[in-house]
Design an enzyme around this catalytic site. Sequence first.
Site, PDB file in Angstrom:
ATOM      1  N   GLU A 118       5.240 -13.096   3.456  1.00  0.00           N
ATOM      2  CA  GLU A 118       5.351 -13.604   4.667  1.00  0.00           C
ATOM      3  C   GLU A 118       3.794 -13.649   4.985  1.00  0.00           C
ATOM      4  OE1 GLU A 118       9.531 -12.111   6.668  1.00  0.00           O
ATOM      5  OE2 GLU A 118       7.838 -10.656   6.496  1.00  0.00           O
ATOM      6  N   CYS A 131      -2.567 -14.204   9.659  1.00  0.00           N
ATOM      7  CA  CYS A 131      -2.520 -12.968   8.830  1.00  0.00           C
ATOM      8  C   CYS A 131      -2.090 -13.201   7.478  1.00  0.00           C
ATOM      9  CB  CYS A 131      -1.609 -12.059   9.870  1.00  0.00           C
ATOM     10  SG  CYS A 131      -1.255 -10.471   9.213  1.00  0.00           S
ATOM     11  N   CYS A 138       3.908  -3.454  -1.609  1.00  0.00           N
ATOM     12  CA  CYS A 138       2.644  -2.437  -1.651  1.00  0.00           C
ATOM     13  C   CYS A 138       2.757  -1.560  -2.413  1.00  0.00           C
ATOM     14  CB  CYS A 138       2.355  -2.160  -0.181  1.00  0.00           C
ATOM     15  SG  CYS A 138       0.592  -1.514  -0.115  1.00  0.00           S
ATOM     16  N   CYS A 142       2.628   4.050   2.899  1.00  0.00           N
ATOM     17  CA  CYS A 142       2.427   4.808   4.341  1.00  0.00           C
ATOM     18  C   CYS A 142       4.037   4.909   4.795  1.00  0.00           C
ATOM     19  CB  CYS A 142       1.508   3.932   5.053  1.00  0.00           C
ATOM     20  SG  CYS A 142      -0.018   3.515   4.207  1.00  0.00           S
ATOM     21  N   CYS A 145       5.223   2.145   7.874  1.00  0.00           N
ATOM     22  CA  CYS A 145       4.754   0.646   7.446  1.00  0.00           C
ATOM     23  C   CYS A 145       6.066   0.241   6.680  1.00  0.00           C
ATOM     24  CB  CYS A 145       3.897   0.727   6.684  1.00  0.00           C
ATOM     25  SG  CYS A 145       3.609  -0.964   5.978  1.00  0.00           S
ATOM     26  N   CYS A 372       2.584  -6.384  13.306  1.00  0.00           N
ATOM     27  CA  CYS A 372       2.158  -5.621  12.210  1.00  0.00           C
ATOM     28  C   CYS A 372       3.124  -4.386  11.621  1.00  0.00           C
ATOM     29  CB  CYS A 372       1.130  -4.621  12.752  1.00  0.00           C
ATOM     30  SG  CYS A 372      -0.181  -5.529  13.624  1.00  0.00           S
TER      31      CYS A 372
END
Length: 393
Positions: A118, A131, A138, A142, A145, A372
């Site tokens: 995205e 962004c 990933c 975290c 997230c 975010c």
Amino acid sequence: MTAPATPITQDVLTLPRKPVATDGSTNLVGLTRDGLRDALIAAGTPERQAKMRAGQVWQWIYQKGVREFEAMTNLAKPYRAMLADHFVIEVPQVVRREVSADGTRKYLLRIAGGHEVETVYIPEEGRGTLCISSQVGCTLTCSFCHTGTQRLVRNLTPAEIVGQIMVARDDLGEWPEPGRNPKDETRLLSNIVLMGMGEPLYNFEAVRDGMRIAMDPEGISLSRRRITLSTSGVVPEIARAADEIGCLLAVSFHATTDDVRDRLVPINKRWNIESLLDALRAYPRLSNSERITFEYVMLDGINDSDDDARRLVKLIEGIPAKINLIPFNEWPGAPYRRSSNNRIRAFADIVYKAGYASPIRTPRGEDIMAACGQLKSETERARRTERRAPATL
Ligand code: SAH
Ligand code: SF4
């Protein structure tokens, strides 16, 4: 302190990729200038002409946004045909485009292998920020997230990184028209943040090459000061980012004690707060005009106390910095809640009074899950959200 320890990285393999397009020919997008020149030579361009030809092709691709060799009218017809035989100009395919009530645009892009990433475009007063993602998923985990719940599938190639900018420019209709060359501050797409999916410093070379293309003055031509790379704290690569990319830096700080940061940003177990701050102090060109952005997600009852705010300003003492407070964006199954507006304001106030800018980031595009930490591939989102370690700090 009974929460199960979150692992630092997921158990995955990163596969290297060649610049091969979906039909097997070489994709010219994402090659460095030297790489482009070499590719043209390998396809039969005489060496003495190669630099000039590479410059011409480069301008068509990155300055004019052309995707067909046929349209490269300053090249001889047989040469255009030769290029079309060997190469393609390929950017990620837009699978879906959503527009938020606040004007934020989110693109779901399909890349080689059927993977998806995205990219989010955020229009603001006087600028427009894209962004972009650096990985599918990933490697890091975290705990606040959404992307961190998705296993890493692979690193993006330079073509897929710079391709996100090209796709957005297509959608914004912002390739130069003859006689029109907008200045940075009037461009629809004026800034880049590497704050999408993935940890950019774990895909260093591809991010560097993609950003060098974006900065090249004969192409997309964004100034290095309009590019911000956000890292969770991959300490050994921080100095390298300054040397080899030269962009601005943002750091996902999020906690003021190692104990809490270990749980929120597990890479802290490898490089703790002290070693991270040492690396930031050494970041070249550190000055008030090139301050480091400290990102700090506001999690109710976890990291948002007055004591946290005071510890934060003490820790970063001497570092030219701005503290970006990010109200936590919720996602299905998230183990945290957003701090109240009053709490966020009180925290911001302490930081501000200590002499640091402390803007509170307005969540953008929440209605389309574009804020975010909400990004995740569609295929992944369709699956049941994995169970996360509960937040029992
Ligand atoms: N991997 C890089 C860049 C991508 S994340 C990094 O971690 O810095 C971009 C920013 O969004 C980071 O500061 C990240 O910590 C923050 N973020 C992640 N999940 C979030 C959420 N659910 N709510 C608010 N911010 C989040
Ligand atoms: Fe990865 Fe950044 Fe999300 Fe952490 S915050 S899991 S490093 S994308």
